[in-house]
Design an enzyme around this catalytic site. Structure first.
Site, PDB file in Angstrom:
ATOM      1  N   ASP A  97       0.872  -1.156   0.000  1.00  0.00           N
ATOM      2  CA  ASP A  97       0.000   0.000   0.000  1.00  0.00           C
ATOM      3  C   ASP A  97       0.921   1.222   0.000  1.00  0.00           C
ATOM      4  OD1 ASP A  97      -2.062   1.798   0.073  1.00  0.00           O
ATOM      5  OD2 ASP A  97      -3.194   0.756   1.622  1.00  0.00           O
TER       6      ASP A  97
HETATM    7  C1  BGC Z   1      -5.074   3.152  -0.055  1.00  0.00           C
HETATM    8  C2  BGC Z   1      -5.092   2.123  -1.158  1.00  0.00           C
HETATM    9  C3  BGC Z   1      -4.896   2.803  -2.486  1.00  0.00           C
HETATM   10  C4  BGC Z   1      -3.602   3.592  -2.455  1.00  0.00           C
HETATM   11  C5  BGC Z   1      -3.291   4.315  -3.745  1.00  0.00           C
HETATM   12  C6  BGC Z   1      -3.861   4.061  -0.124  1.00  0.00           C
HETATM   13  O1  BGC Z   1      -3.995   5.126   0.742  1.00  0.00           O
HETATM   14  O2  BGC Z   1      -5.101   2.510   1.194  1.00  0.00           O
HETATM   15  O3  BGC Z   1      -6.309   1.426  -1.130  1.00  0.00           O
HETATM   16  O4  BGC Z   1      -4.892   1.863  -3.520  1.00  0.00           O
HETATM   17  O5  BGC Z   1      -3.689   4.566  -1.426  1.00  0.00           O
HETATM   18  O6  BGC Z   1      -4.144   5.374  -3.943  1.00  0.00           O
END
Ligand code: BGC
Length: 729
Positions: free
Chosen positions: A262
């Site tokens: 993530d």
């Molecule tokens: C989220 C993810 C997301 C990523 C990219 C993170 O803050 O938890 O679900 O895919 O950001 O935007």
């Protein structure tokens, strides 16, 4: 001679039976060989470039070998608008407005695997058109606390329901030549302290509750990517947690795809290098400072991370690229892109999902469906009647081609046949920057309530559209709700309105349960919906006026109050001193409410229809041999009412005596059946071996214990219509 014939037949049978897997194996082996050949031509610098971000949503490329940078985008309600390379602001090209799909809680409320596949297909098509390789969806974390700000993005509290929906969703998505990235692996069940919290869950809860959705996504759905979550698990960050990633995902499940962190979830070069993270993505630092950039290069040079583990990461990335035919692909060209996005056929398909996602929770005296010919005026009250929800919630935010609000849907349906009197009733303002806290959450506006009462009095019927929205501290990323109450004084508003006009229907738009005020007893009609996508208003109008018979069922339990929810009852939310103990173990959702005898407001699997269904004639095998691959259960359902409709028949099992604890009920099968008024159908549900098993931590295996099993067939988890018994030998 006879033996020779039997032998030849056996060989032929085996050839045909084995052929698909042989072919699959060899195609896969060819890809792996190609990946190895490319890998052997890469320098360490090039390999390192491929394993970390070089923009917010892409990795480094190796042009001399035709290796592209992996381009990713968020979902799952659609493809996130194009953002700048180095920050999250929309780039503003004006050509990336696309489809806006119902949220995954809505997809789960349909209990319809075909619609899950359709959702995946639509999402995959738009992802492909937008030139992305990886769609960062679906999110399938278990609903543990009703307060989790991202529950609406996920599917359910039940691992079986998730598994049955995530597989077709991923297959539909990936059939378009793009990769799904199933997230957030694993145990990311709250937003409070999401980046630091250390989750402690026992092995049975892990295997039986938190992992089955991921296991199905990988093993049956063939997901090509998995996103590691922000939190820690048993002291180590999940994104490179040895037990989760190396032992289970890549080891036991044989996952061949790539593990992506993530955004900013990696914190350590050596662990990321050695414990299974393949790609580091993020937000904050310069790209060469990423743990898996220059520091990783240095770690390899110093012998702290072996080049073999870097090779494993790169091989996986190449494997995904080869699967997607991305090596030596033509440069992405946006010419004509907008015309291909959000085509009418795809937009209309989102409506089918929305229609089946609507859950009818209460319908006293059959107030619904409303009859246009019996009304002259309709009060439409509530800020959610005019709110658009596509732009909000964090990473799910998208630029929808259009979004039909509930008020617009009703206006279209009623034309000039009925006079609509609209008033907002409560002071919700949607923030376009989702991190901006909405200070009006606790505001009650007596003036707006008084206006709503006046409007209600002068109208034949009233529909109140309330619930939540994607503002920060409601249903949005990064923060949980602070309580389960309806914000902006909606309880008072609804009570006052229903006093003024008892013919009031409440329509809630929210992806998590909310506490229903005392008004619940006086309101005759109640509909619960998650966020329903671009056709929300039309779908709601169809259900309210009876063109569509509601067939959604709750994918989570609706507790009476927050304190009834297991994590809150045990004081295990949001954790203390950085640690959260999942002490409720297996008892998540209905497993808890049933086993501990806590009465919910509405149980898991609940949802009414405008018609009625009668269940009969359950046939279950008297005994099952432990090694049988599948067991078939039959029963009949008759539509005994006046309307055509769809019923979700649910099959729960319970082992009467077991040396290991087992919840009172566990969902192990379901079928959505479409029945014309008066029609009867025989429903067949197949239970496989896993249905009877539990995870035995000492044996490190799924096992079944011989004994008597109750097979419970119901219209919800608490409305069991048929009971059978079978002996497992
Ligand atoms: C989220 C993810 C997301 C990523 C990219 C993170 O803050 O938890 O679900 O895919 O950001 O935007």
């Amino acid at each position: 001679m006879k033996n020779r014939i039997i032998f030849s037949l056996l060989i032929i049978t085996c050839f045909f039976a084995c052929k698909p897997s042989l072919e699959k194996g060899s195609a896969d082996q060819k890809l792996q060989a190609k990946a190895d050949s490319l890998l052997s031509q890469l320098t360490l610098e090039e390999k390192i470039a491929m394993i970390h971000a070089r923009t917010k949503f892409s990795t480094g490329a190796v042009p001399r070998l035709g290796i592209p940078s992996l381009r990713m985008s968020d979902g799952p309600c659609g493809v996130r608008m194009e953002i700048n390379l180095d920050n999250f602001d929309p780039i503003g090209w004006g050509n990336d407005d696309g489809i806006y799909l119902p949220a995954l809680t809505a997809v789960a409320s349909t209990w319809n695997p075909e619609l899950a596949e359709e959702t995946g297909t639509i999402l995959g098509q738009e992802t492909r058109i937008r030139g992305k390789h990886i769609q960062l969806a679906p999110g399938i974390n278990i609903h543990r606390s009703p307060l989790n700000g991202r529950n609406w993005e996920y599917m359910s509290e039940d691992p079986f329901l998730i598994s049955k929906l995530v597989v077709p969703l991923i297959q539909g998505l990936q059939s378009n030549g793009v990769a799904a990235c199933v997230k957030h692996f694993a145990l990311n069940n709250q937003e409070t302290n999401r980046c630091t919290v250390n989750v402690k869950a026992d092995e049975r809860a892990l295997r039986e509750i938190y992992l089955p959705g991921f296991e199905a996504a990988v093993k049956e759905g063939g997901a090509l990517a998995v996103m590691g979550s922000y939190n820690k698990f048993r002291g180590q960050y999940a994104t490179y947690n040895k037990h989760l990633v190396q032992d289970i995902l890549k080891g036991e499940w044989g996952f061949k795809g790539t593990v992506i962190s993530d955004w900013d979830a990696a914190h350590n070069t050596l662990e990321a290098g050695n414990d299974g993270l393949d790609i580091e993505m993020g937000t904050e630092r310069p790209y060469d400072k990423y743990f898996m950039a220059k520091p990783m290069f240095d770690a390899v040079k110093q012998g702290l991370v072996s080049e073999k583990s870097i090779d494993d990461k790169v091989r996986r990335i190449l494997y995904v690229m080869l699967k997607l035919n991305a090596i030596n692909e033509a440069p992405f060209d946006t010419t004509g892109m907008r015309a291909k996005l959000a085509i009418p056929k795809r937009c209309m398909a989102t409506r089918k999902v929305a229609e089946e996602a609507i859950v009818l929770l209460k319908n006293s005296n059959n107030i619904l469906p409303l009859d246009i010919s019996k009304m002259k005026s309709l009060a439409v009250i509530g800020a959610n009647a005019i709110a658009k929800h596509s732009f909000g919630g964090g990473s799910t935010t998208i630029e929808a081609r259009y979004e039909i609000t509930p008020l617009e849907g009703l206006q279209k349906k009623l034309g000039n046949k009925v006079k609509i009197n609209y008033t907002p009733g409560y002071p919700q303002t949607l923030k376009s920057d989702w991190q901006n806290y909405d200070n009006t959450l606790d505001t009650i506006s007596p003036k707006m309530i008084a206006e709503a009462v006046e409007v209600a009095k002068k109208s034949d019927y009233v529909i109140i559209f309330g619930g939540l929205n994607h503002n920060f501290k409601l249903e949005a990323e990064g923060v949980d709700r602070k309580n389960m109450k309806l914000p902006y004084g909606q309880d008072l508003l609804i009570s006052e309105v229903v006093k003024a006009n008892p013919k009031t229907i409440v329509v809630l738009l929210c992806g998590s349960p909310v506490e229903l005020g005392g008004w619940f007893h006086s309101v005759p009609g109640l509909l619960q919906n998650s966020f329903l996508g671009m056709e929300a208003g039309n779908a709601l109008a169809e259900v309210i006026f009876g063109d569509v018979n509601p067939s959604g069922k709750l994918p989570y339990t609706f507790p009476k109050k927050l304190a009834d929810s297991p994590d809150h009852a045990l004081g295990e939310y949001p954790g203390k001193d950085g640690i959260i103990h999942y002490n409720e173990g297996l008892y998540v959702g209905y497993r808890y409410y049933d086993s501990k005898k806590v009465e919910p407001m509405f149980p898991f699997g609940y949802g009414l229809s405008y018609t009625q269904f009668k269940y009969s004639d359950l046939t279950v095998p008297k005994e099952i041999i432990g090694s049988s691959d599948s067991v078939v259960v039959h029963f009949n359902i008759k539509n005994t009412g006046q309307y055509d409709g769809k019923e979700v028949a649910q099959l729960y099992i319970h082992e009467q005596k077991c040396t290991f604890e087992r919840p009172l009920k566990e969902l192990k099968g379901f079928a959505k059946v479409s029945l014309k008024a008066g029609e009867t159908k025989t429903v067949k549900i197949t239970l496989n071996k896993r249905a009877f098993q539990f995870y035995n931590p000492a044996k490190k295996a799924w096992v079944a214990e011989p004994g008597i099993f109750d097979l419970l067939v119901g219209s919800s988890s608490r409305d069991i219509r048929l009971k059978g018994e079978t002996i497992l030998k």
